[in-house]
Scaffold this active site. Structure first.
Site, short mmCIF file in Angstrom:
data_model
loop_
_atom_site.label_atom_id
_atom_site.label_comp_id
_atom_site.label_asym_id
_atom_site.label_seq_id
_atom_site.Cartn_x
_atom_site.Cartn_y
_atom_site.Cartn_z
N GLU A 1 0.82 -1.21 0.00
CA GLU A 1 0.00 0.00 0.00
C GLU A 1 0.86 1.26 0.00
OE1 GLU A 1 -4.07 -0.89 2.08
OE2 GLU A 1 -3.16 0.79 3.12
N HIS B 1 6.84 -26.94 -2.09
CA HIS B 1 6.18 -28.03 -2.81
C HIS B 1 5.05 -27.51 -3.70
CE1 HIS B 1 8.28 -31.21 -0.46
NE2 HIS B 1 8.46 -30.16 0.34
N LYS C 1 -14.32 0.45 -3.44
CA LYS C 1 -15.39 0.88 -2.53
C LYS C 1 -16.46 1.65 -3.30
CE LYS C 1 -12.37 1.32 1.46
NZ LYS C 1 -11.73 2.27 2.36
O1 PA5 Z 1 -3.45 1.38 5.97
C1 PA5 Z 1 -4.56 1.79 5.77
O2 PA5 Z 1 -4.81 2.99 5.81
C2 PA5 Z 1 -5.73 0.86 5.47
O3 PA5 Z 1 -5.34 -0.45 5.27
C3 PA5 Z 1 -6.69 0.88 6.63
O4 PA5 Z 1 -6.03 0.49 7.79
C4 PA5 Z 1 -7.90 -0.02 6.39
O5 PA5 Z 1 -8.51 0.30 5.18
C5 PA5 Z 1 -8.91 0.12 7.52
O6 PA5 Z 1 -9.27 1.45 7.68
P1 PA5 Z 1 -9.96 1.97 8.99
O7 PA5 Z 1 -9.07 1.76 10.13
O8 PA5 Z 1 -10.24 3.40 8.73
O9 PA5 Z 1 -11.25 1.18 9.16
#
Ligand code: PA5
Length: 435
Positions: free
Chosen positions: A291, A312, A426
């Site tokens: 990310e 494997h 989303k």
């Molecule tokens: O690193 C990030 O920002 C995302 O992976 C969030 O942690 C994830 O989408 C969950 O978001 P939130 O904590 O707002 O529910």
């Protein structure tokens, strides 16, 4: 106290010393921008000093809440996804791995079992979890920085109702803990209205960098893991990686090596383990790097593999397939338990030559043999030595990977602290749900 250590011996056939020298000024510049808080996303650098600069009063509340949950409940349901899930899950598995089968019930009250919800939208998963919960005493820690994420919000609806039916609205209130933004979001509004105990995800700490905030610390403390040792490990790592010169600074060396390999066409980094307890550390790492770096058409694709199991299945490709991979091995040096192999009278399986050797010895030989084979096959191998699977070294690992990730992102020329691409699915999902 020893430290985790990066070993680049098996990258030598792929990276020449002068390539390290050439990239050194760029890596130092990236680290300077980071430490000087001058780069893109610099509003999200709270994690850099977290191990030493955190809210002491809240930390005491986290520990007190953990004790209360341990007294009140047999099970803690942790609800969260992505960065609000993976750090705690990684820590729990690293420090107290799930046994392959459930141990026989003992009369002594064991530690609180921790399970996770809101990590998917699967009906069967949630139904199974509710059924397994049965009439056992439980508490809930709902975690969402934004307070609006669909998966945990749906799961929380379900568990809130179950808690209220079981304990009454008043009773449920003392069993729900919300970890969220200090002021914004639907979860914060709900928690304030219902009177839940809340913990804060600091504004300047993004989800995937939040494991050392209440996001990770509450579930970790409930599991009985030493959170002081975890923070100490991270604090010691922070000091070391701030001051060590390039040649001795594992954060900078890791960022440099992966960037050089990326420039040479290595598009995929596989985080490798030989211990099941490390599987979720790789899951946490995949999110952290995937990310943070995967944007603007750039980035190394992050994958995890559990060896020897995956030798494997994926072994053939790694040894012989397209040469766009490199591996980073997580290597625990001292196991806390082991089995010694014995002789058999007939030796029908031909393994008597291993009598007196431990399984860890065999596992390490498998790791060494694989490392050499993959390196010979054109897959550079980095190795991170972890002295033991303790909270202290886990704290070091968390900090090491976070800082190296930020330096890597700057080196790549991206903002490592945003995630614009996560919104696309989303938008479509909401459009389809509302149609
Ligand atoms: O690193 C990030 O920002 C995302 O992976 C969030 O942690 C994830 O989408 C969950 O978001 P939130 O904590 O707002 O529910």
């Amino acid at each position: 106290m020893t430290n985790i250590q990066l070993d680049l011996t098996h990258t030598r056939a792929f990276i020449r010393p002068e390539e390290f020298s050439a990239i050194e000024p760029q890596v130092l510049a990236a680290a300077k921008v980071l430490d000087g808080r001058q780069g893109p996303g610099s509003d999200f650098l709270g994690w850099l000093d977290l191990p030493v600069k955190y809210d002491r009063a809240e930390f005491r509340r986290v520990k007190a809440a953990a004790k209360r949950i341990q007294r009140q409940s047999e099970i803690l349901v942790v609800i969260g996804i992505g960065g609000s899930y993976l750090g705690a899950k990684a820590a729990l598995e690293f420090c107290c791995p799930t046994p392959p089968i459930s141990p026989a019930p003992s009369r002594k009250k064991g530690p609180v079992q921790i399970c996770f919800a809101g990590t998917n939208l699967s009906g069967p998963y949630l139904a199974q979890l509710l059924e397994a919960l049965g009439d056992r005493d439980f508490s809930v820690n709902v975690i969402s920085k934004s307070g609006t994420t669909t998966e945990p919000a749906i799961a929380f609806r379900v568990f809130k109702k179950k808690l209220e039916e079981k304990y009454s609205k008043e009773g449920a209130r003392s069993r729900i803990y919300a970890t969220t933004d200090k002021a914004r979001g639907a979860l914060k509004t709900l928690a304030d209205r219902e009177g839940y105990e809340t913990f804060v995800v600091p504004d300047d700490v993004g989800g995937r960098f939040s494991v050392l905030t209440a996001v990770g610390l509450l579930p970790i403390a409930v599991a009985g893991i030493d959170v002081d040792a975890l923070l100490q490990g991270a604090a010691d790592a922070r000091t070391r990686y701030r001051t060590a010169p390039f040649a001795e600074n594992d954060v900078l060396q890791y960022a440099a090596a992966r960037n050089i390999l990326h420039r040479k066409g290595k598009a995929i980094e596989m985080l490798i383990n030989y211990e099941p307890r490390l599987h979720f550390l790789a899951e946490w790492w995949k999110q952290l790097y995937g990310e943070s770096e995967g944007k603007d058409g750039k980035g190394i694709f992050t994958a995890g593999a559990d060896f020897t199991t995956d030798l494997h299945s994926l072994g053939q490709y790694i040894q012989d397939g397209r040469r766009h991979l490199f591996e980073t091995l997580l290597d625990i040096e001292r196991p806390e338990a082991d089995i010694t192999l014995e002789t058999t009278a007939d030796d029908l399986d031909g393994l008597n030559y291993l009598a007196g050797k431990t399984l860890d010895y065999v596992n390490k030989k498998a790791a060494q043999g694989t490392l050499e084979a993959h390196t010979d096959g054109g897959v550079p191998n980095l190795r991170i030595a972890i002295p033991e699977a303790t909270p202290y070294y886990l704290g070091q690992l968390f900090y090491f990977f976070e800082k190296a990730c930020a330096v890597s992102g700057y080196l790549l020329g991206v903002n490592p602290f945003d995630q614009p691409g996560v919104e696309a699915y989303k938008k479509n999902m909401f459009r389809l749900l509302k149609e």
